[in-house]
Design a protein around this motif. Sequence first.
Motif, PDB file in Angstrom:
ATOM      1  N   CYS A 136       0.963  -0.962   0.117  1.00 41.76           N
ATOM      2  CA  CYS A 136      -0.006   0.000   0.002  1.00 41.76           C
ATOM      3  C   CYS A 136       1.079   1.220  -0.054  1.00 41.76           C
ATOM      4  O   CYS A 136       0.469   2.127  -0.781  1.00 41.76           O
ATOM      5  CB  CYS A 136      -1.033   0.003   1.251  1.00 41.76           C
ATOM      6  N   LEU A 137       1.890   1.274   0.913  1.00 42.36           N
ATOM      7  CA  LEU A 137       2.791   2.323   0.933  1.00 42.36           C
ATOM      8  C   LEU A 137       3.551   2.583  -0.695  1.00 42.36           C
ATOM      9  O   LEU A 137       3.473   3.684  -1.113  1.00 42.36           O
ATOM     10  CB  LEU A 137       4.067   2.019   1.761  1.00 42.36           C
ATOM     11  N   LEU A 138       3.906   1.343  -1.140  1.00 40.89           N
ATOM     12  CA  LEU A 138       4.465   1.483  -2.686  1.00 40.89           C
ATOM     13  C   LEU A 138       3.771   1.547  -3.576  1.00 40.89           C
ATOM     14  O   LEU A 138       4.097   1.850  -4.765  1.00 40.89           O
ATOM     15  CB  LEU A 138       5.474   0.358  -2.797  1.00 40.89           C
ATOM     16  N   LEU A 185      -6.259  -0.547  -5.454  1.00 41.43           N
ATOM     17  CA  LEU A 185      -6.079  -1.706  -5.981  1.00 41.43           C
ATOM     18  C   LEU A 185      -5.678  -2.992  -4.853  1.00 41.43           C
ATOM     19  O   LEU A 185      -5.446  -4.066  -5.244  1.00 41.43           O
ATOM     20  CB  LEU A 185      -4.853  -1.649  -6.843  1.00 41.43           C
ATOM     21  N   VAL A 186      -5.504  -2.589  -3.418  1.00 39.18           N
ATOM     22  CA  VAL A 186      -5.365  -3.395  -2.386  1.00 39.18           C
ATOM     23  C   VAL A 186      -6.414  -4.547  -2.406  1.00 39.18           C
ATOM     24  O   VAL A 186      -6.260  -5.693  -1.923  1.00 39.18           O
ATOM     25  CB  VAL A 186      -5.173  -2.787  -1.191  1.00 39.18           C
ATOM     26  N   LYS A 187      -7.619  -4.098  -3.019  1.00 38.12           N
ATOM     27  CA  LYS A 187      -8.689  -5.032  -3.067  1.00 38.12           C
ATOM     28  C   LYS A 187      -8.353  -6.345  -3.813  1.00 38.12           C
ATOM     29  O   LYS A 187      -8.838  -7.493  -3.492  1.00 38.12           O
ATOM     30  CB  LYS A 187     -10.036  -4.529  -3.653  1.00 38.12           C
ATOM     31  N   ASP A 188      -7.183  -6.339  -4.627  1.00 37.13           N
ATOM     32  CA  ASP A 188      -6.697  -7.455  -5.323  1.00 37.13           C
ATOM     33  C   ASP A 188      -5.514  -8.278  -4.644  1.00 37.13           C
ATOM     34  O   ASP A 188      -5.068  -9.140  -5.416  1.00 37.13           O
ATOM     35  CB  ASP A 188      -6.392  -7.184  -6.931  1.00 37.13           C
ATOM     36  N   ALA A 262     -11.512  -2.806   2.242  1.00 37.58           N
ATOM     37  CA  ALA A 262     -11.515  -4.006   1.273  1.00 37.58           C
ATOM     38  C   ALA A 262     -11.465  -5.430   1.761  1.00 37.58           C
ATOM     39  O   ALA A 262     -12.149  -6.437   1.195  1.00 37.58           O
ATOM     40  CB  ALA A 262     -10.189  -3.737   0.368  1.00 37.58           C
ATOM     41  N   ARG A 263     -10.761  -5.675   2.722  1.00 41.14           N
ATOM     42  CA  ARG A 263     -10.833  -6.936   3.464  1.00 41.14           C
ATOM     43  C   ARG A 263     -12.188  -7.127   4.059  1.00 41.14           C
ATOM     44  O   ARG A 263     -12.456  -8.361   3.840  1.00 41.14           O
ATOM     45  CB  ARG A 263      -9.533  -6.903   4.574  1.00 41.14           C
ATOM     46  N   GLU A 264     -12.731  -6.380   4.516  1.00 43.85           N
ATOM     47  CA  GLU A 264     -14.238  -6.579   4.972  1.00 43.85           C
ATOM     48  C   GLU A 264     -15.142  -7.044   4.092  1.00 43.85           C
ATOM     49  O   GLU A 264     -16.128  -7.932   4.275  1.00 43.85           O
ATOM     50  CB  GLU A 264     -14.899  -5.507   5.689  1.00 43.85           C
TER      51      GLU A 264
END
Length: 267
Positions: A136-138, A185-188, A262-264
Amino acid sequence: MTLTDSPSLQIRTVNVTRYVTPLREGGSMPAIAEADDGFLYVLKFRGAGQGHKALIAEIIGGELARSLGLKVPELVFAKLDEAFGRTEPDEEIQDLLKASVGLNLALHYLSGAITFDPTVTKIDPLLASQIVWLDCLLTNMDRTARNTNMLLWHKELWLIDHGASLYFHHSWQNWEEQAKRPFVLVKDHVLLPQASQLEEVNTNFSSILTPKIIENILNLIPDEWLNEDIFQSSQAQRDAYALFLNTRIAHSDIFVKEAQHARETLI
């Protein structure tokens, strides 16, 4: 001495002596190559599609991961001689080698490593949270189930290929604003379902990545790779990367909340 307490960092330089085989599954067509120190490396070419920007992202992503205690193969600068590859029969590879004469980047080849498969291997929630936080940082879009960019080697998880990170630097458009944006895009992300300790990791990692650590990592980037016309000097471009990363760390709650939301939806 660890990276986090070292006043300066260094990356070794090797000379490429033998082109072994292309890795055609990579979009930029990296290769396994041998160097004059006798080791094999995965060679990333400056003449590939994303050019030196992918190599810059590789340095920043890899060394940030290492500073946080995550496993990353050693990065080295790899010099490619002008005469290298003249006998290469494949015209596409020969063009790539010609375009990459000079300084390139390589990762130590982990012989015998296997690609991480999320259906076979379950990752500890803390480690999963650490990797998700870093990506997420990158703004690393390239850690999905289709392409995990993680290897299992000697029963440990190793991170590879951060070249798709920091995608803002391909245009530098509104980059100051992008530093404060969530990473949608963290959802993927392949490890998001296991990443249940993001708040704990956020507190820990945000304190580790000081401006000095960021500065030390950015100083590893060769001046010749920092040649954006919008900056007056290579140092000005380094300063822009530093501002982006330090701002993003200072506002890490934004991307952590996005990841948690997104994790939820997945569990």
